[in-house]
Design an enzyme around this catalytic site. Structure first.
Site, PDB file in Angstrom:
ATOM      1  N   SER A 162       0.891  -0.823  -0.091  1.00 12.85           N
ATOM      2  CA  SER A 162       0.273   0.034   0.281  1.00 12.85           C
ATOM      3  C   SER A 162       0.830   1.196   0.113  1.00 12.85           C
ATOM      4  CB  SER A 162      -0.890  -0.377   1.003  1.00 12.85           C
ATOM      5  OG  SER A 162      -1.857   0.767   1.163  1.00 12.85           O
TER       6      SER A 162
ATOM      7  N   ASP B 136      -2.696   6.305  -3.333  1.00 18.84           N
ATOM      8  CA  ASP B 136      -0.925   5.576  -2.082  1.00 18.84           C
ATOM      9  C   ASP B 136      -0.848   4.524  -3.992  1.00 18.84           C
ATOM     10  OD1 ASP B 136      -3.572   4.190  -2.317  1.00 18.84           O
ATOM     11  OD2 ASP B 136      -2.925   3.181  -0.128  1.00 18.84           O
TER      12      ASP B 136
ATOM     13  N   ASP C 118      -1.482   1.601  -4.037  1.00 21.34           N
ATOM     14  CA  ASP C 118      -1.982   0.268  -3.988  1.00 21.34           C
ATOM     15  C   ASP C 118      -3.454   1.084  -4.941  1.00 21.34           C
ATOM     16  OD1 ASP C 118      -2.847   0.574  -1.998  1.00 21.34           O
ATOM     17  OD2 ASP C 118      -3.551  -1.453  -1.251  1.00 21.34           O
TER      18      ASP C 118
ATOM     19  N   ASP D  27      -5.953   1.645  -3.334  1.00 21.15           N
ATOM     20  CA  ASP D  27      -7.478   1.481  -2.380  1.00 21.15           C
ATOM     21  C   ASP D  27      -7.617   2.717  -1.654  1.00 21.15           C
ATOM     22  OD1 ASP D  27      -5.563   1.266  -0.267  1.00 21.15           O
ATOM     23  OD2 ASP D  27      -6.074  -0.453   0.574  1.00 21.15           O
TER      24      ASP D  27
END
Length: 444
Positions: free
Chosen positions: A102, A239, A241, A243
């Protein structure tokens, strides 16, 4: 022994804490557990990753682990976490594996698992997977070994889904998008352009080493500058990833997840989409969000910190919107996890629908000054029971009244107590937080 799974999967320093051996064993165990839960067919897994260098190594280990336990693998390549969750559901897979840390720096990596339907695994299933690590009782041979194939146009399938659930075209909007040199570096600019926006890209050239490096949702200074330089209507930062999503208005002012949720909640209430006129957030959301929602007739339910707890409350109550101050926003009608691209499209759609600038839309919420102090303690459990601490919290809460808030929260992983105070002015918040931190630190 500490639990292997944290609130967001298994994370650690790649090739040190999170080794290929652990990744292989974890994947094989997950496949075995899922096969035992449903023996009607051979398990199918979707595997995706962010572009950090160690992801290549860990992807190979995860694929080997899954196939060694008899699961077929659909490899999605570099994609955002929410895209992997979506593909698990859309393709009818039994499990999803996302390899990402992340917003963490490049040397870290992680493994996040999704159940059928794209939902996060329940704690009980994670515990079962952990208990079976290294178990070699089930090791098929011959035709029983899993097979591997790549998903054709995985990114395109995900973007097409996003466009279908975006209620208004974005024509006329100019957006700067910072993809943190991460998993959304292709998907986010593509989605926003196809929705009609003029897109300026920054940090969309991942090389395996530059993910989250002074960019993305945790480092928005360059995004602020780019928005002003290009005369854009807003900026969006994801960010590693993707999400999560944070925003910047046309003047370069930040909007956190609370303000994004406030904008979306009012729009959804107006459209009749906000179930029971209720928003779900964590205890860390700013008091300003509580006050704004109350003023507009929206109930605010709070959960423990972590998007998994927000998701649990959303599913339990059938609610339509929830999230965290950090920028994880969940729209259960369209996604099974936090989706930064979906959030950004919805935010821009609201701007296009109303014709209002982002600053005006976000002005429904006044963010109160917030001070957070991490206090190292000998025994965080003792702090919660200490009479002097409870008296001090009660006294400060009484002083602040409706214009402030106090929250003491023990860390989930360290001997720390987080002291958070919100008040009408930064000076009041700082003074009260320091007072409480002093009382907490004196507990023995």
């Amino acid at each position: 022994m500490a639990r292997l799974f944290g609130t967001d999967g298994v994370r650690g320093l790649a090739n040190a804490d999170l080794t290929p051996e652990l990744a292989l064993s974890l994947a094989a165990s997950a496949a075995r557990v899922l096969a035992e839960h449903d023996r009607s067919h051979r398990p199918v897994a979707v595997v995706g990753r962010d572009p950090r260098a160690s992801g290549e190594m860990l992807e190979a280990a995860v694929v080997a682990g899954l196939t060694s336990a008899g699961a077929d693998v659909l490899r999605a390549g570099v994609l955002p976490t929410p895209a992997v969750a979506y593909l698990v559901s859309a393709l009818g897979a039994d499990v999803g594996v996302m390899i990402s840390a992340s917003h963490n720096p490049m040397p870290d990596n992680g493994i996040k698992l999704f159940a059928a339907g794209g939902h996060k695994l329940p704690d009980a299933v994670e515990d079962e997977i952990e208990q079976k690590l290294g178990d070699r009782d089930y090791r098929p041979t011959g035709a029983g070994i899993g097979r591997v194939r790549d998903i054709e146009d995985a990114e395109g399938q995900y973007v097409q889904h996003l466009l279908k659930v975006t209620p208004h075209r974005l024509d006329g909007l100019k957006v700067v998008v910072d993809c943190a040199n991460g998993a959304a570096s292709v998907a986010a600019p593509d989605a926003y352009r196809r929705a009609g926006a003029e897109v300026v890209e920054i940090h969309t050239a991942p090389d395996g080493l530059n993910i989250n490096d002074d960019c993305g949702s945790n480092h928005v200074a360059k995004l602020r500058a780019a928005v002003v330089e290009h005369g854009a209507d807003l900026g969006i930062a994801h960010d590693g990833d993707a999400d999560r999503c944070v925003a910047v208005d046309a003047d370069g002012n930040d909007l956190d997840g609370d303000q994004v949720m406030a904008v979306l909640a009012l729009g959804m209430k107006e459209a009749g989409e906000l179930t029971d006129n209720t928003l779900v957030a964590t205890v860390m959301s700013n008091l300003g969000l509580h006050l704004a929602m109350r003023e507009h007739g929206i109930a605010l339910k709070t959960t423990a910190v972590g998007d998994r707890y927000v998701l649990e409350e959303l599913r339990a109550g059938g609610f339509a919107l929830g999230g965290e101050q950090s920028g994880h926003v969940i729209l259960p009608a369209h996604a099974t996890t936090g989706d930064g691209l979906l959030t950004a499209l919805r935010l821009m759609s609201r701007m296009a629908e109303t014709g209002k600038p982002l600053a005006e839309l976000a002005g429904v919420m006044h963010r109160l000054p917030q001070v957070l102090i991490n206090v190292v303690v000998g025994d965080k459990a003792a702090v919660a029971k200490d009479a002097a601490v409870n008296e001090a919290v009660a006294a400060v809460s009484a002083e602040l009244g409706d214009t402030g808030r106090v929250l003491l929260r023990p860390s989930g992983t360290e001997q720390l107590v987080r002291v958070m105070v919100e008040a009408a002015t930064p000076e009041l918040a700082e003074s009260a937080a320091q007072r409480l931190a002093g009382v907490v630190s004196s507990v023995h």
